[in-house]
Write a protein that holds these residues in place. Structure first.
Motif, PDB file in Angstrom:
ATOM      1  N   UNK A  64       0.842  -1.191   0.000  1.00 46.34           N
ATOM      2  CA  UNK A  64       0.000   0.000   0.000  1.00 46.34           C
ATOM      3  C   UNK A  64       0.877   1.242   0.000  1.00 46.34           C
ATOM      4  N   UNK A  65       0.268   2.386  -0.201  1.00 43.39           N
ATOM      5  CA  UNK A  65       1.017   3.642  -0.195  1.00 43.39           C
ATOM      6  C   UNK A  65       1.421   3.960   1.239  1.00 43.39           C
ATOM      7  N   UNK A  66       2.709   3.965   1.496  1.00 44.56           N
ATOM      8  CA  UNK A  66       3.209   4.318   2.829  1.00 44.56           C
ATOM      9  C   UNK A  66       3.555   5.800   2.825  1.00 44.56           C
ATOM     10  N   UNK A  67       2.560   6.610   3.170  1.00 42.17           N
ATOM     11  CA  UNK A  67       2.720   8.063   3.089  1.00 42.17           C
ATOM     12  C   UNK A  67       3.649   8.564   4.183  1.00 42.17           C
ATOM     13  N   UNK A  68       4.552   9.437   3.788  1.00 36.69           N
ATOM     14  CA  UNK A  68       5.462  10.103   4.722  1.00 36.69           C
ATOM     15  C   UNK A  68       5.443  11.595   4.394  1.00 36.69           C
ATOM     16  N   UNK A  69       5.142  12.391   5.385  1.00 36.70           N
ATOM     17  CA  UNK A  69       5.100  13.837   5.170  1.00 36.70           C
ATOM     18  C   UNK A  69       6.483  14.340   4.758  1.00 36.70           C
ATOM     19  N   UNK A  70       6.490  15.256   3.818  1.00 33.76           N
ATOM     20  CA  UNK A  70       7.763  15.795   3.342  1.00 33.76           C
ATOM     21  C   UNK A  70       8.431  16.633   4.418  1.00 33.76           C
ATOM     22  N   UNK A  71       9.740  16.437   4.538  1.00 37.51           N
ATOM     23  CA  UNK A  71      10.525  17.206   5.509  1.00 37.51           C
ATOM     24  C   UNK A  71      11.461  18.131   4.746  1.00 37.51           C
ATOM     25  N   UNK A  72      11.473  19.367   5.147  1.00 40.71           N
ATOM     26  CA  UNK A  72      12.249  20.373   4.432  1.00 40.71           C
ATOM     27  C   UNK A  72      13.499  20.758   5.231  1.00 40.71           C
ATOM     28  N   UNK A  73      14.481  21.246   4.497  1.00 38.73           N
ATOM     29  CA  UNK A  73      15.737  21.717   5.094  1.00 38.73           C
ATOM     30  C   UNK A  73      16.430  20.616   5.897  1.00 38.73           C
ATOM     31  N   UNK A  74      16.412  19.385   5.363  1.00 38.90           N
ATOM     32  CA  UNK A  74      17.095  18.278   6.010  1.00 38.90           C
ATOM     33  C   UNK A  74      18.567  18.248   5.607  1.00 38.90           C
ATOM     34  N   UNK A  75      19.378  17.750   6.517  1.00 38.03           N
ATOM     35  CA  UNK A  75      20.776  17.529   6.189  1.00 38.03           C
ATOM     36  C   UNK A  75      20.927  16.296   5.305  1.00 38.03           C
ATOM     37  N   UNK A  76      22.088  16.172   4.672  1.00 42.16           N
ATOM     38  CA  UNK A  76      22.293  15.054   3.747  1.00 42.16           C
ATOM     39  C   UNK A  76      22.237  13.711   4.468  1.00 42.16           C
TER      40      UNK A  76
END
Length: 461
Positions: A64-76
């Motif tokens: 199924x679609x395992x949704x994960x909210x987008x995280x911004x300004x993350x380190x590499x």
């Protein structure tokens, strides 16, 4: 990881240990053992089986679609290392272990989704079973627009305004707030007709196409054909090949039922409501588990075994669609899916009986293999009885006689009690057959290394 470690140890020690293979026969020898057939090596056997098992337990599963909210300004480090590893160990690896240890449950999940997708596709004009699968697997996710984002409500065919809206101006998608996955009953049919992509667009979202699936199917079928050919020429199969054959046979059905389901979709379609609009999950309220831990775990075992666990999930409270979600279908559909997959599950265990009279390095391995085979046949058959009792109890209109319902009810109660006591035995049996399949490679009969003489299948002119 367990399979790879066992395979490595066998390959390192298998050729050096004494066994029933004559000293004059080397595993890498390409000379004919019987004057007609060439030899195959232990590495060939292990590689062929492991590649087929990997296809059957990793590639064949359509999650199924395992949704994960987008995280911004993350380190590499978090973006490229931590998050992918976290996803692999918390979602993909557990799903792989389920497919490895309880492949019948994956099949039952696929059948329930197939039946439910067919029901959904008939309720929306222009929809196909692919649309139904996409709806069930969490393909539509509710988002709230930012408070300052201009929007317009989407009108229904009745000219009544719906609670769903579309943005009419510029706003940052970073400010959109994810709410929950959407069920089919949460969205009016009018809205679904507008928002749903075409079947081609849905398949484009998947990570595999028909050609990829056909290649995997042909590779799996080729392994099955080789096993059948060895049987016709009275050449023994190793226990590892028997286990692989069982996986291959079962996963052919999984491919059939998931053929129209997009694979490995990670991003759902965003459906919007304004920041002030409320969202209430439609349909019946989710059931609650029992309070006592004993009754709670016993009832959870029964409900998860029969595929009725979705009735206890409140989707509006979930961040992502549950791993084995297939929609709140009726007991009739659950019973039909349970009967069919339980029957195939017993057949899966019966395939292991091909090695019932094989040569084993020790008597303990022989006894453990036979006990495991019996457990893998009997436990799914008990689930079959429970599902059949559910069908006879729910279908009042079909006029089942009272004594049939009473008999099935008594048998179901007995089977439920036995399932509670023996559920651990099935998992132990699955692990035992996997381990024995590798440990027996240390001592194989000479004929096990003889390849199939394919020329015997070609008519001589």
């Amino acid at each position: 990881m367990l399979i790879l470690l066992l395979a490595y140890s066998i390959l390192q020690t298998g050729q050096s240990e004494a066994g029933p293979i004559p000293a004059s026969i080397e595993l890498r020898d390409v000379a004919s053992y019987d004057g007609q057939n060439s030899q195959r090596s232990l590495a060939n056997v292990v590689w062929s089986c492991l590649s087929t098992i990997l296809l059957c337990t990793w590639v064949a599963v359509h999650p199924n679609v395992h949704f994960r909210a987008e995280k911004h300004n993350q380190g590499w480090f978090k973006k490229w290392l931590w998050d992918p590893l976290h996803e692999a160990f918390t979602y993909k690896l557990p799903l792989f272990l389920w497919a490895l240890l309880v492949p019948e449950y994956i099949l039952a999940w696929a059948v329930r989704q197939y039946l439910q997708a067919g029901v959904i596709s008939k309720q929306v004009p222009g929809w196909t079973r692919t649309h139904g699968h996409f709806m069930i697997m969490g393909g539509f996710h509710l988002f709230r627009l930012p408070a300052d984002a201009p929007s317009v409500p989407i009108p229904l065919k009745s000219s009544k305004l719906s609670a769903f809206s579309v943005s009419t101006g510029h706003h940052s998608r970073r400010d959109e707030v994810p709410v929950c996955p959407l069920q089919f009953t949460d969205v009016p049919v009018d809205i679904l007709e507008i928002l749903a992509p075409t079947e081609t667009e849905l398949k484009d979202r998947g990570k595999s196409d028909a050609l990829t699936k056909i290649i995997v199917l042909f590779q799996t079928l080729w392994f099955v054909i080789q096993c059948i050919a060895r049987g016709t020429q009275h050449l023994p199969l190793t226990e590892l090949e028997v286990v692989t054959l069982a996986y291959a046979a079962l996963n052919l059905f999984i491919y059939v039922f998931w053929w129209d389901k997009p694979q490995n979709v990670e991003c759902p379609i965003r459906v919007y409501k304004t920041s002030t609009a409320s969202h209430k999950e439609s349909g019946e309220k989710a059931k609650e588990w029992g309070e006592g831990w004993a009754s709670r775990w016993s009832w959870m075992l029964i409900e998860y075994t029969t595929g009725a666990q979705d009735s206890y999930v409140t989707i509006s409270e979930q961040r992502s669609i549950p791993m084995f979600w297939s929609g709140r279908s009726g007991n009739d559909l659950q019973g039909i899916a349970g009967v069919g997959t339980s029957l195939l599950g017993s057949a899966f265990g019966a395939i292991h009986c091909i090695a019932w009279s094989s040569e084993y390095p020790s008597r303990s391995e022989l006894l453990l293999w036979r006990v495991s085979c019996i457990a893998m046949i009997v436990v799914p058959f008990m689930v079959l009885i429970v599902c059949a009792a559910t069908i006879t109890g729910e279908n009042e209109e079909k006029g089942w006689s009272g004594w049939i319902k009473f008999t099935m009810g008594i048998m179901a109660i007995i089977c439920i009690f036995l399932l509670i006591l023996s559920a651990w035995l099935y998992i132990a049996s699955r692990i035992a057959t996997l381990v024995i399949a590798f440990t027996t490679l240390r001592s194989l009969p000479p004929a096990a290394f003889t390849t199939v003489n394919w020329t015997t299948f070609i008519p001589h002119i």
